[in-house]
Scaffold this motif. Structure first.
Motif, PDB file in Angstrom:
ATOM      1  N   ASP A 190       0.822  -1.209   0.000  1.00  0.00           N
ATOM      2  CA  ASP A 190       0.000   0.000   0.000  1.00  0.00           C
ATOM      3  C   ASP A 190       0.856   1.259   0.000  1.00  0.00           C
ATOM      4  O   ASP A 190       0.494   2.278  -0.615  1.00  0.00           O
ATOM      5  CB  ASP A 190      -0.927   0.006   1.220  1.00  0.00           C
ATOM      6  N   ALA A 191       1.985   1.205   0.698  1.00  0.00           N
ATOM      7  CA  ALA A 191       2.811   2.396   0.838  1.00  0.00           C
ATOM      8  C   ALA A 191       3.741   2.621  -0.355  1.00  0.00           C
ATOM      9  O   ALA A 191       3.935   3.772  -0.782  1.00  0.00           O
ATOM     10  CB  ALA A 191       3.631   2.300   2.120  1.00  0.00           C
ATOM     11  N   PHE A 192       4.315   1.550  -0.894  1.00  0.00           N
ATOM     12  CA  PHE A 192       5.437   1.739  -1.821  1.00  0.00           C
ATOM     13  C   PHE A 192       5.283   1.094  -3.192  1.00  0.00           C
ATOM     14  O   PHE A 192       6.048   1.425  -4.107  1.00  0.00           O
ATOM     15  CB  PHE A 192       6.725   1.190  -1.189  1.00  0.00           C
ATOM     16  N   ALA A 193       4.347   0.159  -3.383  1.00  0.00           N
ATOM     17  CA  ALA A 193       4.265  -0.565  -4.652  1.00  0.00           C
ATOM     18  C   ALA A 193       4.037   0.397  -5.813  1.00  0.00           C
ATOM     19  O   ALA A 193       3.175   1.280  -5.753  1.00  0.00           O
ATOM     20  CB  ALA A 193       3.155  -1.605  -4.604  1.00  0.00           C
ATOM     21  N   GLY A 194       4.827   0.229  -6.868  1.00  0.00           N
ATOM     22  CA  GLY A 194       4.729   1.088  -8.042  1.00  0.00           C
ATOM     23  C   GLY A 194       5.586   2.324  -7.969  1.00  0.00           C
ATOM     24  O   GLY A 194       5.734   3.037  -8.969  1.00  0.00           O
ATOM     25  N   GLY A 195       6.184   2.577  -6.815  1.00  0.00           N
ATOM     26  CA  GLY A 195       7.036   3.747  -6.647  1.00  0.00           C
ATOM     27  C   GLY A 195       8.507   3.383  -6.600  1.00  0.00           C
ATOM     28  O   GLY A 195       8.901   2.231  -6.729  1.00  0.00           O
ATOM     29  N   VAL A 196       9.314   4.427  -6.405  1.00  0.00           N
ATOM     30  CA  VAL A 196      10.771   4.245  -6.328  1.00  0.00           C
ATOM     31  C   VAL A 196      11.241   4.849  -5.001  1.00  0.00           C
ATOM     32  O   VAL A 196      11.724   5.989  -4.951  1.00  0.00           O
ATOM     33  CB  VAL A 196      11.491   4.914  -7.515  1.00  0.00           C
ATOM     34  N   PRO A 197      11.086   4.115  -3.912  1.00  0.00           N
ATOM     35  CA  PRO A 197      11.501   4.647  -2.615  1.00  0.00           C
ATOM     36  C   PRO A 197      13.024   4.696  -2.489  1.00  0.00           C
ATOM     37  O   PRO A 197      13.739   3.944  -3.150  1.00  0.00           O
ATOM     38  CB  PRO A 197      10.915   3.646  -1.621  1.00  0.00           C
ATOM     39  N   GLU A 198      13.499   5.606  -1.650  1.00  0.00           N
ATOM     40  CA  GLU A 198      14.910   5.575  -1.284  1.00  0.00           C
ATOM     41  C   GLU A 198      15.152   4.337  -0.416  1.00  0.00           C
ATOM     42  O   GLU A 198      14.369   4.039   0.476  1.00  0.00           O
ATOM     43  CB  GLU A 198      15.288   6.829  -0.491  1.00  0.00           C
ATOM     44  N   VAL A 199      16.232   3.627  -0.699  1.00  0.00           N
ATOM     45  CA  VAL A 199      16.592   2.439   0.072  1.00  0.00           C
ATOM     46  C   VAL A 199      17.951   2.689   0.692  1.00  0.00           C
ATOM     47  O   VAL A 199      18.926   2.962  -0.017  1.00  0.00           O
ATOM     48  CB  VAL A 199      16.632   1.172  -0.804  1.00  0.00           C
ATOM     49  N   SER A 200      18.018   2.613   2.000  1.00  0.00           N
ATOM     50  CA  SER A 200      19.278   2.910   2.687  1.00  0.00           C
ATOM     51  C   SER A 200      19.448   1.975   3.878  1.00  0.00           C
ATOM     52  O   SER A 200      18.538   1.221   4.235  1.00  0.00           O
ATOM     53  CB  SER A 200      19.311   4.364   3.160  1.00  0.00           C
TER      54      SER A 200
END
Length: 275
Positions: free
Chosen positions: A16-26
């Motif tokens: 729900d929060a991130f699918a289809g997006g490009v989140p920062e991964v750290s």
């Protein structure tokens, strides 16, 4: 260790929060810096679970595999105010962050980037998952019917059936009057089907509410309240789990206790007799 419904619920929250997006991964902690660098800037396609294993698929056929283990926690929270960067609190192994959500992973047993071959290998080592569609309960029964181990042990064996933990183990055996210490090979196929169907019935309510529900009256009340659009707080009530020495809700006999497979097992001494 979280039971399977918790992982499926977490997968839904990540989707729900991130699918289809490009989140920062750290990796604020630094222990997953190389893995985070592989995923950062990639499209997050979906999150999903099988049993107690969690997978997050990214573009480029890269998958993040997470096993929370005994102490792992992963919460998906809103960013307030949107667009800000919340401070990392504690030992954050992995962070997903976009304009509106942050998900900080702490203390997992496993956190690694894997390819599709490894995903298939990990899933193939698990038994069928009652929360996944089109699963084959016979795959579990073939192992159960050949085993001299107790049914209580087998239900906790993730290679037999995936996602079932101690509470569901105790409660579903009580619901079907099965003695937990009987050997798996003595369990009839029809009895196993009842157990499997009950897990398929009960565990989605754990995903939906975030709480384990095993008592029919509680489930009916929750169903009615949800249908009416009410906010539901599920009472933590069980038939036998953690009720050692108390009367059975069905027959009034004493609830018994024994440690089996490293976990506290509870059952009714009367209506779950060996015979």
């Amino acid at each position: 260790m979280p039971e399977g419904h918790t992982l499926h619920r977490l997968a839904g929250a990540l989707d729900d929060a991130f699918a289809g997006g490009v989140p920062e991964v750290s990796s604020p902690q630094g222990r997953f810096a190389d893995g985070a660098a592989l995923l950062d800037g990639s499209r997050l396609e979906r999150a999903w679970a099988h049993g107690k294993l969690l997978f997050v698929d990214f573009a480029g056929e890269r998958t993040l595999h997470v096993h929370l283990g005994l102490i792992g926690k992963w919460f998906v929270l809103p960013v307030d105010p949107p667009g800000s960067e919340p401070p990392a609190v504690g030992e954050v192994r992995l962070r997903l962050l976009d304009e509106e959500h942050v998900a900080d992973l702490r203390g997992p047993m496993a956190c690694v980037v894997v390819d599709q071959e490894e995903v298939a290998r990990l899933v193939s080592r698990q038994g069928p998952d009652p929360l996944q569609p089109d699963q084959d309960p016979d795959a579990a029964y073939r192992k159960i019917s050949r085993s001299g181990k107790t049914i209580a042990e087998l239900l906790m064996d993730q290679s037999v059936v995936a996602g079932v933990g101690n509470i569901y183990r105790c409660e579903v055996l009580w619901r079907h009057r099965l003695h937990p210490l009987r050997p798996g090979r003595s369990l009839k196929r029809s009895s196993w089907q009842l157990v499997w169907d009950d897990l398929v019935h009960l565990m989605p309510w754990g995903v939906r509410t975030g709480s384990i529900i095993t008592l029919d009256d509680v489930l009916e009340d929750v169903r009615e309240r949800i249908t009416a659009g009410e906010t539901v707080v599920v009472p933590r009530e069980f038939a036998v789990y953690k009720r050692n020495g108390e009367p059975c809700l069905r027959c009034g006999a004493t609830v018994r206790h024994k440690v089996v497979a490293g976990r506290n097992l509870f059952w009714c001494g009367n209506c779950q007799r060996r015979t």
